[in-house]
Design a protein around this motif. Structure first.
Motif, mmCIF file in Angstrom:
data_model
loop_
_atom_site.group_PDB
_atom_site.id
_atom_site.type_symbol
_atom_site.label_atom_id
_atom_site.label_comp_id
_atom_site.label_asym_id
_atom_site.label_seq_id
_atom_site.Cartn_x
_atom_site.Cartn_y
_atom_site.Cartn_z
ATOM 1 N N ASP A 152 -67.742 -4.752 28.458
ATOM 2 C CA ASP A 152 -68.915 -4.188 29.039
ATOM 3 C C ASP A 152 -69.962 -3.667 28.094
ATOM 4 N N ASP A 153 -69.323 -3.298 27.000
ATOM 5 C CA ASP A 153 -70.380 -2.708 25.757
ATOM 6 C C ASP A 153 -69.513 -2.831 24.578
ATOM 7 N N MET A 154 -69.558 -3.965 24.233
ATOM 8 C CA MET A 154 -68.958 -4.597 23.004
ATOM 9 C C MET A 154 -69.325 -3.974 21.693
ATOM 10 N N GLY A 155 -70.860 -3.940 21.606
ATOM 11 C CA GLY A 155 -71.387 -3.212 20.290
ATOM 12 C C GLY A 155 -71.324 -1.930 20.118
ATOM 13 N N THR A 156 -71.205 -1.077 20.923
ATOM 14 C CA THR A 156 -71.191 0.260 20.578
ATOM 15 C C THR A 156 -69.675 0.513 20.262
ATOM 16 N N ALA A 157 -68.910 -0.086 21.346
ATOM 17 C CA ALA A 157 -67.300 0.239 21.383
ATOM 18 C C ALA A 157 -66.788 -0.060 19.908
ATOM 19 N N LYS A 158 -67.215 -1.559 19.218
ATOM 20 C CA LYS A 158 -66.726 -1.774 17.976
ATOM 21 C C LYS A 158 -67.199 -0.782 17.011
ATOM 22 N N SER A 159 -68.373 -0.338 17.315
ATOM 23 C CA SER A 159 -68.717 0.424 15.867
ATOM 24 C C SER A 159 -67.857 1.774 16.085
ATOM 25 N N VAL A 160 -67.329 2.288 17.265
ATOM 26 C CA VAL A 160 -66.838 3.591 17.260
ATOM 27 C C VAL A 160 -65.175 3.180 16.760
ATOM 28 N N LEU A 161 -64.614 1.957 17.338
ATOM 29 C CA LEU A 161 -63.404 1.577 17.108
ATOM 30 C C LEU A 161 -63.312 1.332 15.343
ATOM 31 N N ASP A 162 -64.182 0.752 14.917
ATOM 32 C CA ASP A 162 -64.163 0.485 13.820
ATOM 33 C C ASP A 162 -63.886 1.566 12.655
ATOM 34 N N ARG A 163 -64.876 2.755 13.038
ATOM 35 C CA ARG A 163 -64.789 4.152 12.355
ATOM 36 C C ARG A 163 -63.265 4.720 12.644
ATOM 37 N N LEU A 164 -62.880 4.642 13.831
ATOM 38 C CA LEU A 164 -61.480 5.122 14.209
ATOM 39 C C LEU A 164 -60.416 4.483 13.209
ATOM 40 N N ALA A 165 -60.593 3.183 13.198
ATOM 41 C CA ALA A 165 -59.420 1.988 12.439
ATOM 42 C C ALA A 165 -59.668 2.499 10.825
ATOM 43 N N ALA A 166 -60.831 2.719 10.367
ATOM 44 C CA ALA A 166 -60.916 3.174 8.970
ATOM 45 C C ALA A 166 -60.265 4.428 8.659
ATOM 46 N N MET A 167 -60.165 5.371 9.627
ATOM 47 C CA MET A 167 -59.259 6.648 9.526
ATOM 48 C C MET A 167 -57.951 6.339 9.513
ATOM 49 N N GLY A 168 -57.360 5.140 9.768
ATOM 50 C CA GLY A 168 -55.983 4.846 9.928
ATOM 51 C C GLY A 168 -55.373 4.983 11.519
ATOM 52 N N VAL A 169 -56.249 5.216 12.519
ATOM 53 C CA VAL A 169 -55.895 5.302 13.987
ATOM 54 C C VAL A 169 -55.552 4.032 14.412
ATOM 55 N N LEU A 170 -54.572 3.716 15.112
ATOM 56 C CA LEU A 170 -54.338 2.551 15.581
ATOM 57 C C LEU A 170 -55.049 2.325 16.938
ATOM 58 N N ILE A 171 -55.418 0.931 17.069
ATOM 59 C CA ILE A 171 -55.989 0.697 18.510
ATOM 60 C C ILE A 171 -55.247 -0.123 19.155
ATOM 61 N N VAL A 172 -54.958 0.085 20.395
ATOM 62 C CA VAL A 172 -54.089 -0.730 21.244
ATOM 63 C C VAL A 172 -54.968 -1.179 22.579
#
Length: 300
Positions: free
Chosen positions: A177-197
């Protein structure tokens, strides 16, 4: 298309709009007439939204936890946080109110409350001897909010946790649905070490290119595949293929909906690293898991 028949124009527009959304929920190229069942559903949704608005303040929300185990050792390594709503004498599951929370913009407040509660309970679980991490479901609407990484970072600091102590579960619809915005947010979270499932994998429409583009660390294989293993060779082979694909990405896998020992043994033989389901524990308040942990230590 939604179709309605009413005496006043604004009633007809409102009712046709309700019928249209019902038609959309049925799939593509559908139409629906507004009738008494839709009127009752719309009235119920308004009542639910009104009651949900003060649920946190009144202490009606609660977080249950379901264990995710390592298949080889059968030890709990993660708890998935699952919100419940105690309303009108009944405990309600997310599928009864989360969509309404999203449509009324309450999901951000509820989502942040669940994150805070889950992290606080993680600290409590660890202080009582459990070496575990925490996994929390995130709504697609939360992923459209640039403030989510800020909120997560603040809560991690508050409870003195590392990013790797937290996993956030998303659905495949986020990738579509919204890959562009989601990717930006998820990349920032992953950079913090948060695991994305990625939850419920296999029943949506995500492609390999989308999976590779996103910082996915783990796939949860949908329970609809797991329920048939042992009796359906095709489903067993599908799980084998998903595990092989995941290892090539590379990401780990969790088999959802494991309910029998036979399913657990097959999942382990297929080299699926983690599993979740009623065989290992049903969702329960944190007090249940604290008591179980104390009894296990006493038994030793």
């Amino acid at each position: 298309m939604g179709i309605a028949d009413a005496d006043r124009l604004h009633d007809a527009i409102r009712e046709a709009d309700t019928a249209m959304y019902h038609a959309k929920s049925l799939g593509a190229a559908r139409y629906a007439f507004f009738d008494e069942s839709l009127r009752a559903r719309a009235t119920s949704a308004i009542e639910t939204a009104t009651a949900l608005r003060g649920a946190i303040r009144r202490g009606e929300l609660e977080v249950y936890y379901q264990p995710i185990i390592e298949t080889v050792s059968r030890t709990t390594v993660v708890y998935e946080a699952l919100v419940r709503w105690n309303w009108q004498g009944r405990v309600r599951t997310p599928n009864e109110f989360v969509s309404i929370a999203e449509s009324t913009n309450l999901i951000k407040e509820i989502g942040e409350w669940v994150l805070r509660t889950a992290m606080s309970d993680l600290v409590t679980l660890r202080s009582n001897g459990q070496d575990v991490t925490m996994s929390v479901n995130v709504s697609p609407m939360q992923l459209r909010d640039d403030s989510l990484p800020v909120i997560v970072g603040r809560l991690l600091d508050t409870y003195d946790l590392d990013g790797a102590d937290l996993a956030l579960e998303i659905t495949e619809s986020v990738l579509i649905d919204d890959m562009g915005t989601a990717k930006s947010v998820l990349d920032r979270l992953a950079a913090m070490g948060v695991l994305i499932v990625l939850d419920d994998f296999g029943i949506g429409y995500s492609s390999l290119s989308r999976l590779r583009a996103m910082p996915i660390a783990l796939l949860k294989i949908d329970k609809s595949f797991v329920h048939q293993i042992g009796s359906s060779e095709s489903d067993t082979q599908l799980i084998r293929a998903i595990v092989a694909m995941a290892s090539a990405l590379p990401v780990a896998t969790v088999a959802e909906g494991v309910e029998t020992e036979e399913q657990a043994e097959i999942i382990e033989a297929l080299e699926c690293r983690f599993a979740q389901g009623f065989l290992f524990g049903r969702p329960a308040p944190v007090a249940h898991w604290l008591l179980e942990s104390a009894e296990t230590r006493a038994g030793r």
